[in-house]
Design a protein around this motif. Structure first.
Motif, PDB file in Angstrom:
ATOM      1  N   SER A  33       0.864  -1.179   0.000  1.00  0.00           N
ATOM      2  CA  SER A  33       0.000   0.000   0.000  1.00  0.00           C
ATOM      3  C   SER A  33       0.898   1.226   0.000  1.00  0.00           C
ATOM      4  O   SER A  33       1.907   1.273   0.708  1.00  0.00           O
ATOM      5  N   VAL A  34       0.522   2.214  -0.808  1.00  0.00           N
ATOM      6  CA  VAL A  34       1.276   3.463  -0.908  1.00  0.00           C
ATOM      7  C   VAL A  34       0.309   4.599  -0.612  1.00  0.00           C
ATOM      8  O   VAL A  34      -0.676   4.782  -1.319  1.00  0.00           O
ATOM      9  N   ALA A  35       0.567   5.356   0.449  1.00  0.00           N
ATOM     10  CA  ALA A  35      -0.281   6.495   0.819  1.00  0.00           C
ATOM     11  C   ALA A  35       0.427   7.790   0.452  1.00  0.00           C
ATOM     12  O   ALA A  35       1.568   8.017   0.854  1.00  0.00           O
ATOM     13  N   ILE A  36      -0.256   8.633  -0.316  1.00  0.00           N
ATOM     14  CA  ILE A  36       0.288   9.915  -0.764  1.00  0.00           C
ATOM     15  C   ILE A  36      -0.561  11.012  -0.136  1.00  0.00           C
ATOM     16  O   ILE A  36      -1.752  11.127  -0.421  1.00  0.00           O
ATOM     17  N   ASN A  37       0.054  11.811   0.718  1.00  0.00           N
ATOM     18  CA  ASN A  37      -0.660  12.902   1.387  1.00  0.00           C
ATOM     19  C   ASN A  37      -0.058  14.227   0.927  1.00  0.00           C
ATOM     20  O   ASN A  37       1.056  14.572   1.307  1.00  0.00           O
ATOM     21  N   ILE A  38      -0.812  14.948   0.096  1.00  0.00           N
ATOM     22  CA  ILE A  38      -0.354  16.235  -0.435  1.00  0.00           C
ATOM     23  C   ILE A  38      -0.969  17.338   0.424  1.00  0.00           C
ATOM     24  O   ILE A  38      -2.191  17.422   0.548  1.00  0.00           O
ATOM     25  N   THR A  39      -0.120  18.168   1.015  1.00  0.00           N
ATOM     26  CA  THR A  39      -0.634  19.250   1.856  1.00  0.00           C
ATOM     27  C   THR A  39      -0.595  20.607   1.168  1.00  0.00           C
ATOM     28  O   THR A  39      -1.360  21.493   1.524  1.00  0.00           O
ATOM     29  N   ALA A  40       0.297  20.781   0.214  1.00  0.00           N
ATOM     30  CA  ALA A  40       0.360  22.041  -0.546  1.00  0.00           C
ATOM     31  C   ALA A  40       0.970  21.751  -1.908  1.00  0.00           C
ATOM     32  O   ALA A  40       1.830  20.886  -2.045  1.00  0.00           O
ATOM     33  N   CYS A  41       0.503  22.498  -2.893  1.00  0.00           N
ATOM     34  CA  CYS A  41       0.975  22.236  -4.247  1.00  0.00           C
ATOM     35  C   CYS A  41       0.820  23.490  -5.095  1.00  0.00           C
ATOM     36  O   CYS A  41      -0.188  24.176  -5.008  1.00  0.00           O
ATOM     37  N   THR A  42       1.850  23.780  -5.879  1.00  0.00           N
ATOM     38  CA  THR A  42       1.739  24.850  -6.864  1.00  0.00           C
ATOM     39  C   THR A  42       1.984  24.241  -8.230  1.00  0.00           C
ATOM     40  O   THR A  42       2.844  23.380  -8.393  1.00  0.00           O
ATOM     41  N   GLY A  43       1.229  24.641  -9.177  1.00  0.00           N
ATOM     42  CA  GLY A  43       1.384  24.088 -10.514  1.00  0.00           C
ATOM     43  C   GLY A  43       0.868  22.668 -10.609  1.00  0.00           C
ATOM     44  O   GLY A  43       0.002  22.242  -9.854  1.00  0.00           O
TER      45      GLY A  43
END
Length: 122
Positions: A33-43
């Motif tokens: 299992s791969v968990a990706i937690n994005i908290t901020a992103c530009t572009g």
């Protein structure tokens, strides 16, 4: 019944704007299992999950386009290919995110060997 063999953070990045990858040797792993937690992103940025039989020639299995905060979980079962690669490619900006894996072995006689993780060549 399965047993957690490994649970660790592979990426813990703040405003990452350069390519980065890790290669995992999954020879003893049956479930990933791969968990990706994005908290901020530009572009627009991309995180790819790739697989390989030889650790050199990788093909894509899944891809996440990172444009806004979100949580994504990929489940890979069964794990056929020995090698998995997580590869981040920045687009027009950067991203603040974490990627955590949970690796399981479903074998009755599990060796308990954790996946070998090495920095990838971008």
């Amino acid at each position: 019944m399965s047993r957690i063999i490994d649970e660790r953070v592979l990426f813990n990045e703040v405003n990452l704007a350069v390519e980065k990858s890790v290669i995992m040797d999954m020879s003893e792993i049956d479930f990933l299992s791969v968990a990706i937690n994005i908290t901020a992103c530009t572009g627009s940025n991309v995180l790819d999950l790739l697989e390989s039989l030889d650790g050199i020639n990788f093909v894509p299995v899944a891809s996440k386009i990172m444009t806004e905060p979100s949580l994504t979980i990929w489940h890979v079962y069964p794990v056929f290919s020995r090698y998995k690669k997580l590869h981040y490619v920045p687009g027009t900006g950067g991203a603040t995110f974490t990627v955590q894996i949970n690796a399981r072995d479903t074998g009755i006689q599990s060796s308990g060997k954790t996946p070998d993780i090495t920095p990838g060549v971008n």
